[in-house]
Design a protein around this motif. Structure first.
Motif, short mmCIF file in Angstrom:
data_model
loop_
_atom_site.label_atom_id
_atom_site.label_comp_id
_atom_site.label_asym_id
_atom_site.label_seq_id
_atom_site.Cartn_x
_atom_site.Cartn_y
_atom_site.Cartn_z
N THR A 8 -0.29 -22.22 7.89
CA THR A 8 0.79 -21.53 6.85
C THR A 8 1.61 -21.54 7.76
O THR A 8 1.49 -22.56 9.66
CB THR A 8 0.31 -20.10 7.53
N ASP A 10 5.79 -19.52 9.17
CA ASP A 10 6.90 -18.54 8.90
C ASP A 10 8.66 -18.66 7.79
O ASP A 10 8.73 -20.50 8.79
CB ASP A 10 7.32 -18.13 9.96
N CYS A 11 8.41 -18.40 7.37
CA CYS A 11 10.05 -18.46 6.33
C CYS A 11 11.04 -18.18 7.51
O CYS A 11 10.99 -17.02 8.40
CB CYS A 11 10.04 -17.40 5.43
N ARG A 16 8.38 -14.20 7.35
CA ARG A 16 7.18 -13.84 6.60
C ARG A 16 6.24 -15.08 6.11
O ARG A 16 6.69 -16.36 6.35
CB ARG A 16 7.40 -13.61 4.95
N ILE A 18 4.46 -17.16 5.64
CA ILE A 18 4.35 -18.54 4.36
C ILE A 18 3.16 -19.21 4.48
O ILE A 18 2.52 -20.05 5.48
CB ILE A 18 5.12 -19.76 3.50
N CYS A 34 10.33 -18.53 2.13
CA CYS A 34 9.05 -18.47 1.65
C CYS A 34 8.89 -18.28 -0.32
O CYS A 34 8.55 -17.77 -1.27
CB CYS A 34 8.48 -16.84 1.84
N SER A 35 10.69 -17.95 -0.38
CA SER A 35 11.02 -17.33 -1.82
C SER A 35 12.60 -18.29 -2.42
O SER A 35 12.98 -18.24 -1.25
CB SER A 35 11.07 -15.80 -2.20
N SER A 116 4.45 -9.52 8.19
CA SER A 116 3.97 -10.12 6.65
C SER A 116 3.76 -9.66 5.53
O SER A 116 3.86 -9.49 4.41
CB SER A 116 3.38 -12.00 6.82
#
Length: 127
Positions: A8, A10-11, A16, A18, A34-35, A116
């Motif tokens: 994992t 973090d964005c 959040r 990822i 993340c998006s 998150s």
């Protein structure tokens, strides 16, 4: 990767978590967002507002003291004035970024929660 814990990160925009996906196998090191929304926000002028939210959050946390908490709405009001409601999610994202940086923790009902996955009202306190 079956049977193992997936990596994992973090964005960089919202903080959040990822989680690794098969489609990112070749470029996992380059995954930062993340998006698509976070990718667009990073490239827009919103990043100046994000920096102001973080600075204001740090100042409010410093003024409040180590064991006291603040609400992201306090930060949104301080930065956004009359249009503060639009800054609620960016203020929550600023709180998540401070958690990732080790400067704060997010609580609900007095207990530390995963930033998150936290839903509903949150509070932020200095670590």
């Amino acid at each position: 990767m079956s049977g193992k814990t997936l990596p994992t990160k973090d964005c960089v925009v919202c903080g959040r978590t990822i989680t690794w996906r098969k489609k990112w196998e070749r470029d996992w090191d380059e995954v930062r967002y993340c998006s698509d929304g976070c990718r667009r926000r990073a490239k827009s002028s919103a990043s100046a507002v994000d920096a102001e939210l973080e600075t204001t959050m740090r100042a409010l946390l410093d003024a409040r003291g180590r064991s006291k908490t603040i609400c992201p709405s306090e930060v949104a009001r301080a930065v956004g004035g009359e249009g503060w409601q639009e800054l609620m999610e960016p203020a929550r994202a600023a709180a998540r970024r401070l958690v990732v940086a080790g400067e704060a923790e997010i609580t609900q009902g007095g207990k530390v929660v995963d930033p998150s996955t936290a839903k509903g009202p949150i509070r932020v306190r200095k670590t």
